[in-house]
Design an enzyme around this catalytic site. Structure first.
Site: not given
Length: 728
Positions: A91-92
């Site tokens: 996600e990051d």
């Protein structure tokens, strides 16, 4: 981003103390080669998150390490630990799924993907994004239960460090934790994590209340502490006299549990000031007795009952009948010599481990010998399979999330089928909830039940220990009113799914009749419409098939006259007659039509002169010809639909009465009795006007037709206390 290669000579190590603390937790139970794999995951995650920091200013990698540390305390396996360290990488960071799979295996990549939120997709609002993310996580849980363990550990560490978040974010995350994640932890039997999530959520939502209660707990009077020590010594001595090897611990209440009891269980006695409620909640001693074997639990129960008298009706045997999450224990409440109650839980070491760790206890044993842990896993998988069935029938992610919230009740009732099968349902469950728990088809065809051999209606609330036998009928179908009293998500989802299917079928049939009527008014028919023209219209309006077009017409989203003109391309033989003038009337035979509804403004009854109005998104709404809104409806004659009552109409229809009465004691009871004598149910009643002499009441009642309503009004009018009555 390619997988990062980390050499042993020069590893990227931004948090040496944090990784060493994690490794110290792993060394007692993981082999050295698996510990090296966890270290490699740390170095890969550290490189991927390099330059990122948390709100507190710490390197971001400290968070995944802390999540892995929580899971290490539960004794989780190497795949779960690696996935925990990398759970935010997809996600990051630029780290890809293929890279994780190539370095650590497909199982780790699946776990990371299951935990990953859907923030990168586009949603209408935050609630929808959270709901869809939650749906995705539960689907991943069904494939591998370790997904939820990582998510719960992630949420637990976020709650421990929530102080650095903005106030609005703190409250939002805390509410989500209390509404969803703490109940999930409880549903999976993970009481230790559940308890901490609840307390941290309470502290974030109500910091001042939490601080006050925590301080009061800490500053308990010396007298209470001495009394607790005396009781503990007496129980321990009694168990030793009985030859029971045991472990005895006192249970300390958390601020959240105290607050919950203050809100829900303890109300002030008459004349008592509210400030004493805390003392009443804390005036209970709690102990846990842990023994070696299940039979010793009952031996210990007899010992404590011989020492202190038990409180009547406060004994629960969760060993013979475990909770839905697999929890097993004996619960009893005793009278103490100090005037306070003593709450005692008695269980084995295995039961205690399962109560604290739930499904996570499975990974501690590494064998199938631990039947309790496997039992908890089986129960969790059975629950998840029900959720999968629910999400397939749910109309949206938000509806699915609401269904799951309903199902996450902290308390259950335990019921028996006639053959002795045990069902666990949410507190407040009805006969109909039980029917759907048995099977969806049983619920759909249920008409009544025998509860402990006594005939009972579907809305009857059930209590633990009852035996329920469902009575079905082949012709029975779900009723929209069932949604008003069922409490389980399984029942709610099944009813909604069935009603939506019926509504679609009714809409297609009604839309077909309305379109044929519109085509007939311009001397055409659906059979004579060229297939190419129909296909072109469907494609232009992004409709998959003719049934979708017909349902749209019935729901009022498209005008049948406009569709008729478009399909015939304006080449009708004549200019056309008034819309619907030659169409067959829609005959109403009851209250159960999916796309026919009855206007609340005039509440039509069988026998009334009526008209249908095509309302956008609602379908055909039936009004009385005497409706006060008729002048406004007449401004859109193209939306009129010819309707009439069938020769035989069945069902209960809602009607309203305005009753003027003398303002005397007992007048409401007299009027209600008269309505009941006329075999009519009362939906609601309210006082609209009231003075010293008279009062005006509005009743909502159920009747079968105009003659039935007239009979009700006649009986009410005969009462001496009634000054006047009229239909609303």
């Amino acid at each position: 981003m390619p997988i990062v290669s980390v050499s042993a000579e020069a590893p990227f190590d931004p948090c040496p103390e944090a990784i060493e603390a994690l490794l110290a937790k792993l060394r007692p139970y993981l082999p050295s080669e698996q510990i090296l794999t966890v270290q490699r995951a740390y170095h890969v995650g550290a490189v991927a998150h390099h330059g990122q920091t948390r709100k507190s200013g710490e390197p971001y990698i400290t968070h995944p390490l802390a999540v892995a540390g929580i899971l290490a305390e539960l004794g989780m396996d190497v795949e779960t630990l690696c996935a925990a360290i990398l759970h935010d990488a997809l996600e990051d960071t630029q780290l890809g799924r293929e890279a994780i799979s190539g370095e650590f295996g497909e199982a780790v990549a699946e776990l990371v993907d299951g935990v990953t939120k859907l923030d990168k997709l586009s949603f209408r609002d935050r609630n929808e994004a959270m709901a869809e993310s939650f749906r995705k996580m539960l689907l991943a849980m069904a494939r591998d239960l370790r997904v939820i363990l990582i998510k719960l550990a992630d949420r637990l560490h976020n709650m421990r460090t929530i102080g650095s978040m903005a106030p609005d974010s703190r409250r939002r995350i805390a509410r989500e934790t209390l509404d969803v994640y703490a109940p999930i932890a409880q549903r999976l039997g993970m009481n230790r994590i559940k308890s901490e999530l609840q307390d941290l959520g309470f502290r974030a939502m109500h910091p001042w209340r939490h601080a006050v209660i925590a301080r009061r707990i800490k500053l308990q009077p010396v007298m209470r502490r001495e009394a607790m020590a005396t009781i503990e010594a007496a129980i321990s001595q009694k168990l030793k006299q009985e030859g029971l090897k045991h472990r005895l611990v006192s249970r300390v209440k958390t601020p959240h549990s105290v607050y919950s009891k203050m809100r829900h269980e303890y109300k002030p006695r008459e004349g008592e000031v509210r400030s004493k409620r805390f003392e009443r909640v804390m005036d209970v001693f709690g102990f846990r007795v842990v023994v070696e074997a299940p039979m010793q639990c009952y031996h210990a129960l007899g010992a404590v009952h011989a020492l202190y008298k038990p409180v009547d009706a406060r004994f629960r045997d969760f060993i013979a009948i475990p909770k839905a999450n697999g929890y097993q224990s004996l619960h009893t409440v005793l009278f103490s010599p100090y005037g306070s109650h003593i709450e005692v839980q008695i269980r084995t070491e295995d039961m205690d481990l399962l109560a604290e760790r739930g499904i996570a206890a499975h990974w501690l044993y590494k064998t199938d010998a631990a039947s309790n842990s496997n039992n908890a896993q089986n129960r969790a998988r059975a629950w998840l399979s029900e959720l999968l069935e629910s999400q397939q029938d749910a109309g949206s992610s938000l509806e699915f999330l609401e269904n799951v919230k309903v199902d996450l009740f902290p308390d259950e009732v335990y019921l028996f089928s006639p053959k002795g099968r045990i069902f666990a349902l949410p507190r407040g469950a009805t006969v109909l909830d039980f029917a759907y728990a048995v099977h969806t088809d049983v619920g759909n065809r249920a008409v009544a039940a025998r509860v402990d051999k006594k005939l009972s209606p579907l809305r009857t609330r059930l209590v633990s220990g009852q035996t329920v036998e469902i009575i079905t009928a082949p012709s029975a179908v779900p009723n929209p009113q069932w949604l008003e009293f069922v409490v389980s998500s399984r029942a709610r989802t099944a009813i909604r799914h069935h009603l939506k299917r019926l509504q679609h079928e009714d809409a297609v049939e009604l839309g077909h009749r309305m379109l044929e009527a519109a085509l007939d008014s311009i001397e055409a028919s659906l059979e004579r419409v060229p297939p190419t023209a129909l296909d072109a219209y469907l494609a232009e309006n992004r409709l998959r098939r003719l049934e979708d077009l017909l349902a749209d017409i019935a729901l009022g989203n498209r005008m049948p006259q406009q569709v008729a003109l478009a399909l015939t391309e304006g080449q009708a033989g004549r200019a056309g007659r008034a819309p619907g003038s030659r169409g067959e009337k829609i005959h109403i035979s009851g209250t159960g039509h999916g796309v026919l509804s009855f206007a609340a403004c005039c509440r039509p009854l069988p026998g009334d002169e009526i008209m249908g109005y095509l309302s956008s998104g609602k379908g055909v709404v039936v009004h009385r010809m005497e409706c006060p809104n008729l002048p406004e409806l007449q401004k859109s004659p193209e939306r009129w639909v010819p309707v009439d009552w069938d020769s035989e109409v069945q069902g209960d229809f809602r009607a309203g009465l305005r009753v003027e009465v003398l303002n005397k004691p007992g007048v409401l009871a007299q009027v209600a009795a008269a309505i009941a004598d006329a075999e009519s149910n009362i939906d609601n009643v309210e006082y609209r006007e009231r003075d010293l002499r008279m009062a005006v009441m509005h009743f909502g009642i159920e009747v079968k037709h105009r003659k039935h309503l007239a009979d009700v009004m006649r009986r009410v009018r005969k009462l001496d206390v009634v000054l006047g009555i009229q239909r609303l």
